[in-house]
Design a protein around this motif. Structure first.
Motif, PDB file in Angstrom:
ATOM      1  N   ALA A  46       8.767  -7.861  29.239  1.00  0.00           N
ATOM      2  CA  ALA A  46      10.077  -7.617  28.641  1.00  0.00           C
ATOM      3  C   ALA A  46      10.192  -8.298  27.282  1.00  0.00           C
ATOM      4  O   ALA A  46      10.689  -7.712  26.310  1.00  0.00           O
ATOM      5  CB  ALA A  46      11.181  -8.121  29.578  1.00  0.00           C
ATOM      6  N   LEU A  47       9.723  -9.529  27.194  1.00  0.00           N
ATOM      7  CA  LEU A  47       9.874 -10.310  25.963  1.00  0.00           C
ATOM      8  C   LEU A  47       9.053  -9.721  24.823  1.00  0.00           C
ATOM      9  O   LEU A  47       9.547  -9.600  23.687  1.00  0.00           O
ATOM     10  CB  LEU A  47       9.458 -11.756  26.227  1.00  0.00           C
ATOM     11  N   PHE A  48       7.809  -9.330  25.099  1.00  0.00           N
ATOM     12  CA  PHE A  48       6.976  -8.791  24.038  1.00  0.00           C
ATOM     13  C   PHE A  48       7.228  -7.304  23.799  1.00  0.00           C
ATOM     14  O   PHE A  48       6.854  -6.780  22.755  1.00  0.00           O
ATOM     15  CB  PHE A  48       5.500  -9.048  24.353  1.00  0.00           C
ATOM     16  N   LEU A  96      -0.888  -7.166  25.099  1.00  0.00           N
ATOM     17  CA  LEU A  96      -0.783  -7.089  23.643  1.00  0.00           C
ATOM     18  C   LEU A  96      -2.134  -6.876  22.978  1.00  0.00           C
ATOM     19  O   LEU A  96      -2.206  -6.430  21.829  1.00  0.00           O
ATOM     20  CB  LEU A  96      -0.133  -8.359  23.089  1.00  0.00           C
ATOM     21  N   LEU A  97      -3.219  -7.217  23.696  1.00  0.00           N
ATOM     22  CA  LEU A  97      -4.548  -7.024  23.120  1.00  0.00           C
ATOM     23  C   LEU A  97      -4.852  -5.544  22.895  1.00  0.00           C
ATOM     24  O   LEU A  97      -5.766  -5.206  22.133  1.00  0.00           O
ATOM     25  CB  LEU A  97      -5.602  -7.626  24.060  1.00  0.00           C
ATOM     26  N   TYR A  98      -4.090  -4.683  23.528  1.00  0.00           N
ATOM     27  CA  TYR A  98      -4.285  -3.245  23.332  1.00  0.00           C
ATOM     28  C   TYR A  98      -3.935  -2.822  21.904  1.00  0.00           C
ATOM     29  O   TYR A  98      -4.502  -1.859  21.378  1.00  0.00           O
ATOM     30  CB  TYR A  98      -3.424  -2.492  24.338  1.00  0.00           C
ATOM     31  N   LEU A  99      -2.998  -3.546  21.283  1.00  0.00           N
ATOM     32  CA  LEU A  99      -2.523  -3.155  19.954  1.00  0.00           C
ATOM     33  C   LEU A  99      -3.624  -3.196  18.897  1.00  0.00           C
ATOM     34  O   LEU A  99      -3.829  -2.208  18.185  1.00  0.00           O
ATOM     35  CB  LEU A  99      -1.329  -4.028  19.545  1.00  0.00           C
ATOM     36  N   PRO A 100      -4.359  -4.314  18.741  1.00  0.00           N
ATOM     37  CA  PRO A 100      -5.429  -4.295  17.736  1.00  0.00           C
ATOM     38  C   PRO A 100      -6.554  -3.319  18.083  1.00  0.00           C
ATOM     39  O   PRO A 100      -7.191  -2.774  17.181  1.00  0.00           O
ATOM     40  CB  PRO A 100      -5.935  -5.745  17.725  1.00  0.00           C
ATOM     41  N   LEU A 101      -6.787  -3.069  19.381  1.00  0.00           N
ATOM     42  CA  LEU A 101      -7.829  -2.111  19.757  1.00  0.00           C
ATOM     43  C   LEU A 101      -7.464  -0.696  19.308  1.00  0.00           C
ATOM     44  O   LEU A 101      -8.326   0.078  18.897  1.00  0.00           O
ATOM     45  CB  LEU A 101      -8.040  -2.145  21.275  1.00  0.00           C
ATOM     46  N   ARG A 102      -6.181  -0.369  19.399  1.00  0.00           N
ATOM     47  CA  ARG A 102      -5.738   0.969  19.013  1.00  0.00           C
ATOM     48  C   ARG A 102      -5.424   1.084  17.527  1.00  0.00           C
ATOM     49  O   ARG A 102      -5.087   2.169  17.045  1.00  0.00           O
ATOM     50  CB  ARG A 102      -4.494   1.354  19.817  1.00  0.00           C
ATOM     51  N   SER A 103      -5.528  -0.018  16.805  1.00  0.00           N
ATOM     52  CA  SER A 103      -5.228   0.005  15.376  1.00  0.00           C
ATOM     53  C   SER A 103      -6.475   0.091  14.522  1.00  0.00           C
ATOM     54  O   SER A 103      -6.390   0.056  13.310  1.00  0.00           O
ATOM     55  CB  SER A 103      -4.435  -1.251  14.978  1.00  0.00           C
ATOM     56  N   GLY A 104      -7.633   0.160  15.159  1.00  0.00           N
ATOM     57  CA  GLY A 104      -8.872   0.185  14.400  1.00  0.00           C
ATOM     58  C   GLY A 104      -9.108   1.531  13.728  1.00  0.00           C
ATOM     59  O   GLY A 104      -8.337   2.482  13.894  1.00  0.00           O
ATOM     60  N   PRO A 105     -10.196   1.646  12.961  1.00  0.00           N
ATOM     61  CA  PRO A 105     -10.515   2.899  12.272  1.00  0.00           C
ATOM     62  C   PRO A 105     -10.697   4.041  13.264  1.00  0.00           C
ATOM     63  O   PRO A 105     -11.314   3.902  14.317  1.00  0.00           O
ATOM     64  CB  PRO A 105     -11.836   2.574  11.564  1.00  0.00           C
TER      65      PRO A 105
END
Length: 317
Positions: free
Chosen positions: A97-99, A142-151
């Protein structure tokens, strides 16, 4: 939902389902915190007939999911046998909820009452450790965010390709600039918040909520202080956060007021007798009957195509 060709429609449908679950979760929470069935029902209907809540719950927005996660985090430590497992699950839901939406922090006093209730020393440490473990596990998504932000991947909102961008994103720094003291306009901001409360919560719920807060402060001081702090935080944030839809940020406050109204109704039966308690109950039901059409009117969002246009543009990139 997972295989829908229209992501906006799928997210909106999921949001409606979650919105319907929120009053049910509030009813369960009220029962676990000692309220009678009639008071718990009043608390659930007070939120269920809130126009601003449904105005957000039938859109592709974040508020219904956030409310479900918060109520889950509140409910689990108050089960009949709140062991370490329940507290770990509570920490997990609270972290999500917080993040998911940092405004969940407004109800932190409520959530923290569960782990800090009086217990023996050893079990108290196990409770805190269990809750913290669940919190860390929830934050790991939250670790999913940088994984999905890659090239080559779909760019997430604001991007999270580097540690700096990732830190900036999870701290919601893009929205900090909207929070201000109000300057010379703070009286009008407070009046605006008060007006929104009366537009979305009928007078019986508001009056019973303040009575419920007094009852809690006398009978359960820890819960009373936590509820008062959470309510003031929610009202203050909505007053001084500069947006065009401040009623959406009052959802944590609506949850607090509805729950407190249940304590107010039980308090009326206990402190003033069954006769006055029944009068309060009839009055509250009558006021909710007038409030219901406003809530149903907020459900009509068939001309709102904002989310559909956004997803079409995003997928076309």
């Amino acid at each position: 939902l997972l295989h829908s060709e229209n992501p906006a429609r799928a997210v909106t449908l999921l949001n409606v389902i979650l919105g319907a679950l929120v009053p049910a979760l509030l009813f369960l929470l009220a029962r676990r915190t000692g309220l009678s069935p009639r008071a718990s029902g009043l608390a659930a209907l007070g939120l269920g007939f809130c126009p601003a809540f449904w105005d957000q719950a039938v859109r592709a927005e974040a508020y219904a999911l956030d409310a479900c996660l918060i109520l889950g985090a509140l409910y689990l430590p108050r089960t009949l046998n709140p062991g370490v497992g329940a507290l770990s699950a509570s920490g997990f839901f609270w972290s999500l909820a917080l993040f998911h939406r940092p405004t969940a922090l407004l109800l932190a006093p409520w959530v923290l009452v569960g782990p800090v209730r009086k217990t023996s020393g050893g079990f108290f440490l196990r409770k805190i450790f269990g809750w913290a473990t669940g919190f860390v596990l929830g934050a790991s998504v939250l670790l999913y965010l940088p994984l999905r932000s890659g090239p080559g991947n779909l760019r997430v909102y604001f991007g999270a390709e580097t540690w700096g961008k990732f830190s900036w994103l999870i701290q919601a720094k893009g929205f900090w600039g909207r929070l201000g003291g109000g300057g010379p306009h703070w009286p009008s901001r407070l009046l605006g918040t008060g007006s929104l409360l009366f537009e979305n919560m009928d007078g019986s719920i508001l009056l019973l909520a303040w009575l419920g807060l007094l009852v809690l402060l006398v009978r359960k001081p820890l819960w009373g202080l936590a509820s008062g702090a959470a309510l003031l935080a929610a009202l203050g944030f909505s007053s001084f956060y500069r947006v065009q839809d401040p009623e959406a940020f009052l959802v944590p406050g609506f949850i607090s007021l509805s729950w407190l109204a249940g304590f107010g109704l039980d308090g009326a039966f206990r402190e003033f007798g069954a006769s006055w308690g029944r009068r309060a109950l009839v009055w509250a039901w009558a006021m909710l009957a007038f409030q219901a059409p406003l809530a149903f009117r907020a459900l009509d969002q068939h001309q709102n195509r904002t989310a559909e246009h956004f997803t079409t543009q995003a997928l076309a990139r």
